[in-house]
Scaffold this motif. Sequence first.
Motif, short mmCIF file in Angstrom:
data_model
loop_
_atom_site.label_atom_id
_atom_site.label_comp_id
_atom_site.label_asym_id
_atom_site.label_seq_id
_atom_site.Cartn_x
_atom_site.Cartn_y
_atom_site.Cartn_z
N GLU A 145 47.67 44.92 -102.04
CA GLU A 145 48.53 43.92 -102.68
C GLU A 145 49.88 43.85 -101.99
OE1 GLU A 145 48.83 44.43 -106.90
OE2 GLU A 145 46.68 44.81 -107.13
N LEU A 146 50.40 45.01 -101.55
CA LEU A 146 51.68 45.02 -100.85
C LEU A 146 51.59 44.25 -99.54
CD1 LEU A 146 52.71 48.76 -101.41
CD2 LEU A 146 53.65 46.75 -102.57
N GLY A 175 57.97 47.86 -100.00
CA GLY A 175 56.80 48.10 -100.84
C GLY A 175 56.23 49.48 -100.59
N VAL A 176 55.98 50.21 -101.67
CA VAL A 176 55.44 51.57 -101.59
C VAL A 176 54.39 51.73 -102.68
CG1 VAL A 176 55.98 54.04 -101.49
CG2 VAL A 176 57.75 52.36 -100.93
N THR A 177 53.30 52.43 -102.40
CA THR A 177 52.30 52.67 -103.43
C THR A 177 52.92 53.48 -104.57
OG1 THR A 177 51.52 54.56 -102.15
CG2 THR A 177 50.30 52.51 -101.92
N GLU A 178 52.36 53.32 -105.77
CA GLU A 178 52.99 53.81 -107.00
C GLU A 178 53.30 55.31 -106.96
OE1 GLU A 178 52.09 54.16 -111.80
OE2 GLU A 178 50.71 53.08 -110.50
N GLY A 179 52.31 56.12 -106.61
CA GLY A 179 52.52 57.57 -106.61
C GLY A 179 53.59 57.99 -105.63
N ARG A 180 53.56 57.41 -104.44
CA ARG A 180 54.54 57.77 -103.42
C ARG A 180 55.93 57.29 -103.80
NH1 ARG A 180 51.68 59.68 -99.10
NH2 ARG A 180 49.52 58.97 -98.97
N LEU A 181 56.01 56.18 -104.51
CA LEU A 181 57.31 55.64 -104.90
C LEU A 181 58.10 56.67 -105.71
CD1 LEU A 181 59.05 52.96 -104.94
CD2 LEU A 181 58.12 52.61 -107.21
#
Length: 322
Positions: free
Chosen positions: A129-130, A94-100
Amino acid sequence: MLQNYEYFLMLAETKNISKAAEKLYVSHQCLSRYLKNLEDECGLMLFQRKPTLELTYAGTVLADSMREIQRIEQDTRRKLTDLKDGSTGEVRLGVTEGRLRIFLPGLIKAYQEMFPGVMLRAVSAPTKELLELLVDNKLDLVLGSPTDRVIHNLEYLTIMEEDLYLVVSDSLLQQYFPDSYPECKEKFFKGADIRLFQNVPFCAATKGYNSRSIIDEFLQTTNTTIRIIYEANQPDLLHLMTAHDYAASFSLSMYLPHIHSLNQSLAEGHKLNVFPIKGLSRKNPIFLIYRKGTYLPNYTKALIGLIQRQCTAYQEPLDQLL
């Protein structure tokens, strides 16, 4: 009691018998009968039925125990696979959206070269959430920033500490510092005084995001205000807006290569400048988070090492990142 425990966990997640039955590929009648038999066996009500399906305290206790059983079963499967050949499996990251978008392309290519038989699945969501997905055994690792809640059955491995930088285009500098441009750039490269940018328009992360919290705390400490005219949750979008001379913005260390990439396509006089912020010392730690006591196969340990090495590159001196 422990047979088909995934039925109970799905009911706890969806809080709806019909939705749970659909996801489990069983009938509504079958799932209702399962729940009734389980409650009869326990001698306790596990769900409140009205107005909606909600776990009782007894149901919460049972759900926590069943998640631990699920974790043990997953660990056992990983151990057996590891003993068999160690070259096949799955890692759920799981990675936050921007970092993904910034982080994943290079990571997944390097990892697949190391373990072609291991599937790396990435999910993006806010860190909170992750972490919930991690606790529910739906993720193996989370790459994220601090939250206001520390979950004690999780292991937090610090892999880097980011700085926050000011990002502004040549065009905006020339517009708001006409008397000292371009000489002011040399001064700002040594540390930009945020008080000099109070009239400059900014786009920034939405309140609650770490980069916004860092700058808001710093502004309060220095008794300074800036003019924020746009907010968004995607750092790369904010940097694109800065590249269009719309407003200045801020960047954490991991996003600096993206700014460097943007500069390759920008004309002279419109390129982006990245300045350290004078007096700002607060760092943004980045953690790799996993469940305590969880068995980590060799391919998961290798992924952790790869992420650590990739993050080390983001901590190079500013002039080497740009």
